[in-house]
Design a protein around this motif. Structure first.
Motif, short mmCIF file in Angstrom:
data_model
loop_
_atom_site.label_atom_id
_atom_site.label_comp_id
_atom_site.label_asym_id
_atom_site.label_seq_id
_atom_site.Cartn_x
_atom_site.Cartn_y
_atom_site.Cartn_z
N ASN A 101 0.82 -1.22 0.00
CA ASN A 101 0.00 0.00 0.00
C ASN A 101 0.85 1.27 0.00
N LYS A 102 1.89 1.30 0.85
CA LYS A 102 2.73 2.49 0.92
C LYS A 102 3.43 2.74 -0.41
N THR A 103 3.88 1.67 -1.04
CA THR A 103 4.56 1.80 -2.33
C THR A 103 3.65 2.45 -3.36
N ILE A 104 2.44 1.92 -3.49
CA ILE A 104 1.50 2.42 -4.49
C ILE A 104 1.06 3.83 -4.15
N ASN A 105 0.74 4.07 -2.87
CA ASN A 105 0.28 5.40 -2.46
C ASN A 105 1.34 6.48 -2.71
N ASP A 106 2.59 6.14 -2.40
CA ASP A 106 3.66 7.13 -2.60
C ASP A 106 3.88 7.42 -4.08
N PHE A 107 3.80 6.38 -4.91
CA PHE A 107 4.00 6.62 -6.34
C PHE A 107 2.84 7.43 -6.91
N GLU A 108 1.64 7.21 -6.39
CA GLU A 108 0.48 8.02 -6.79
C GLU A 108 0.71 9.48 -6.40
N LYS A 109 1.26 9.71 -5.20
CA LYS A 109 1.56 11.07 -4.77
C LYS A 109 2.62 11.70 -5.66
N GLN A 149 -2.06 3.60 -15.09
CA GLN A 149 -3.14 4.03 -14.20
C GLN A 149 -4.37 3.12 -14.28
N ASN A 150 -4.49 2.37 -15.36
CA ASN A 150 -5.60 1.44 -15.52
C ASN A 150 -5.37 0.10 -14.81
N LEU A 151 -4.17 -0.10 -14.28
CA LEU A 151 -3.87 -1.35 -13.59
C LEU A 151 -4.45 -1.33 -12.18
N ASN A 152 -4.69 -2.53 -11.62
CA ASN A 152 -5.09 -2.59 -10.21
C ASN A 152 -3.85 -2.44 -9.33
N GLY A 153 -4.04 -2.34 -8.03
CA GLY A 153 -2.94 -2.07 -7.13
C GLY A 153 -1.83 -3.11 -7.18
N TYR A 154 -2.20 -4.39 -7.24
CA TYR A 154 -1.21 -5.45 -7.32
C TYR A 154 -0.41 -5.36 -8.61
N GLU A 155 -1.10 -5.05 -9.70
CA GLU A 155 -0.43 -4.96 -11.01
C GLU A 155 0.51 -3.76 -11.06
N LYS A 156 0.12 -2.66 -10.42
CA LYS A 156 1.00 -1.49 -10.36
C LYS A 156 2.28 -1.84 -9.59
N TYR A 157 2.09 -2.53 -8.47
CA TYR A 157 3.25 -2.90 -7.66
C TYR A 157 4.19 -3.79 -8.46
N ILE A 158 3.66 -4.78 -9.13
CA ILE A 158 4.49 -5.70 -9.91
C ILE A 158 5.23 -4.95 -11.01
N ASP A 193 3.51 -14.02 -10.91
CA ASP A 193 3.22 -15.14 -10.01
C ASP A 193 3.63 -14.86 -8.57
N ILE A 194 4.20 -13.67 -8.32
CA ILE A 194 4.52 -13.30 -6.93
C ILE A 194 3.24 -13.31 -6.10
N PHE A 195 2.17 -12.81 -6.68
CA PHE A 195 0.87 -12.81 -5.99
C PHE A 195 0.01 -13.95 -6.53
N LYS A 196 -0.44 -14.78 -5.66
CA LYS A 196 -1.25 -15.93 -6.06
C LYS A 196 -2.71 -15.53 -6.22
N GLY A 197 -3.48 -16.40 -6.82
CA GLY A 197 -4.91 -16.17 -6.95
C GLY A 197 -5.33 -15.46 -8.22
N ASN A 198 -4.44 -15.41 -9.19
CA ASN A 198 -4.78 -14.83 -10.49
C ASN A 198 -5.26 -13.38 -10.37
N ILE A 199 -4.60 -12.60 -9.51
CA ILE A 199 -5.00 -11.20 -9.33
C ILE A 199 -4.12 -10.24 -10.13
N VAL A 200 -3.05 -10.76 -10.71
CA VAL A 200 -2.19 -9.95 -11.58
C VAL A 200 -2.28 -10.52 -12.98
#
Length: 398
Positions: free
Chosen positions: A5-13, A98-107, A246-253
């Protein structure tokens, strides 16, 4: 999600700050100025504890990292505005990001860091690949609650002083927490007391050193693998994103920012080549021309004798830019005479350095003014506009 969360929030800022403030980059280093860094720092979660705007960008580790990632990923490029001031401008990639979800942005950010960050030249020459590898190896072998401290007998001890930024990078990406040494000021003075990795940081460190080790952006990675006797099987058809997702499981990326973006490859390229504000030439070349052709065009335009070695430095200066050397220079990498203009996927407004004569070091600033895919492509380079009298190549004092 809490670890990222901090990573994504800071990059958004960071992106919001660039969009709203449109900061002018410093004239020499072309980075954010002290006041802009201070103001942006106040908005971040990964902030530096400062009271006044007294520090350059490289001392704000999170800001410097985000600035570098933004350029390395080509979400932004450096270009001159209408008044000739250097700013960051968005590219087509930013909307995709910007169209990516949070997990995808992080990756995307993590993948950019591991595969495109310039580990070789960004920091002090004392750093070597083994030092950072050893830190990652310590984290990978740690257990929840372990504290990593300096080992005077280990080569990685430089990471607690001149290499402290790397610890801050790990913190930025949510690998764990840093304990700082109060009062540390000097570059060669220890500023990191300890690093406490979390479970997420341990898992990603293992991932870096196993599944992603051969994607590490280091020219000497092959020597490290040989030294450690690590044999890595690679799949030429494998996409880097398919490994990182594949860092995040569950097919969310599922999505990322594609390498191939909307950019004109064909057409006529107009370059402005400058020695100063009052001495420049505008040149037209075809997308099929090489950087060797661009070199020859500059030589003709400034009436030089074309009798020395040369190089182009993309995305930075002589130390930080990616070099394209002439064929007679004893260097590995891209060769100017065989590297076409279209192959680098240049953007309108992109700027780079042309260095002629490694002894006298004539430095020309090159800016891509326009890509016109409708105009007839020139068979030969053309001078379309000029200002100022060409200097004498062998007369000092210019």
């Amino acid at each position: 999600m809490n670890n990222i969360n901090k990573t994504i929030n800071d990059f958004e800022k960071f992106m919001e700050f660039i969009e709203n403030e449109r900061p002018i980059l410093s004239a020499t280093q072309e980075v954010l100025g002290r006041k802009d860094c201070y103001n942006l720092n106040m908005l971040l979660e990964n902030k530096k504890d400062v009271a006044t705007p007294s520090y350059n960008q490289d001392k704000y580790f999170a800001i410097d990292l985000m600035f570098t990632l933004a350029l390395a990923s080509k979400l932004y490029i450096k270009a001159n505005d209408e008044k000739g001031k250097v700013r960051l401008f968005i590219t087509d990639k930013l909307e995709s990001f910007q169209n990516l979800n949070g997990y995808e942005k992080y990756i995307f950010l993590l993948q950019t860091y591991w595969t495109k960050y310039d580990f070789g030249t960004k920091f002090d020459r004392l750093h070597n690949i083994a030092a950072f590898y050893n830190i990652l190896a310590k984290i990978a072998s740690a257990k929840q609650g372990d504290i990593i401290v300096k080992d005077e007998m280990n080569i990685s001890n430089i990471m607690y002083s001149t290499g402290a930024a790397f610890f801050h990078h790990l913190k930025f990406f949510g690998f764990g927490e840093i304990e700082l040494i109060n009062g540390a000021k000097g570059k060669y003075e220890d500023s990191i007391k300890s690093f406490t990795p979390n479970e997420f940081g341990i898992e990603i460190s293992i991932f870096f050193l196993t599944k992603a080790i051969h994607y590490w952006n280091r020219e000497d990675i092959s020597f490290l693998l040989e030294y450690l006797n690590l044999k890595v099987k690679t799949n030429k058809n494998e996409k880097v994103f398919d490994v990182f997702k594949d860092i995040f499981k569950g097919n969310i990326v599922n999505n990322t920012v594609e390498e191939e973006i909307k950019t004109n490859k064909g057409g006529t390229y107009t370059f402005k080549v400058s020695l100063s504000k009052t001495l420049w030439r505008k040149l037209n070349l075809s997308y099929k021309h090489t950087f060797g052709d661009l070199h020859n065009a500059i030589q003709d335009a400034f009436e030089f004798d074309n009798d020395h070695l040369y190089a182009f430095y993309m995305g930075g200066g002589k130390r930080s830019g990616k070099a394209i050397y002439c064929q007679y220079a004893d260097h590995e990498g891209l060769i100017a005479e065989t590297t076409t203009i279209e192959s680098l996927k240049l953007y309108r407004g992109e700027r780079f350095l042309y260095l002629f004569d490694f002894g006298d070091e004539w430095e020309f600033n090159v800016e891509l003014l326009e890509i016109n895919d409708e105009a007839p492509t020139p068979l030969k380079s053309m001078i379309i506009e000029s200002k100022g009298k060409s200097p004498k190549q062998y007369r000092g004092g210019w």
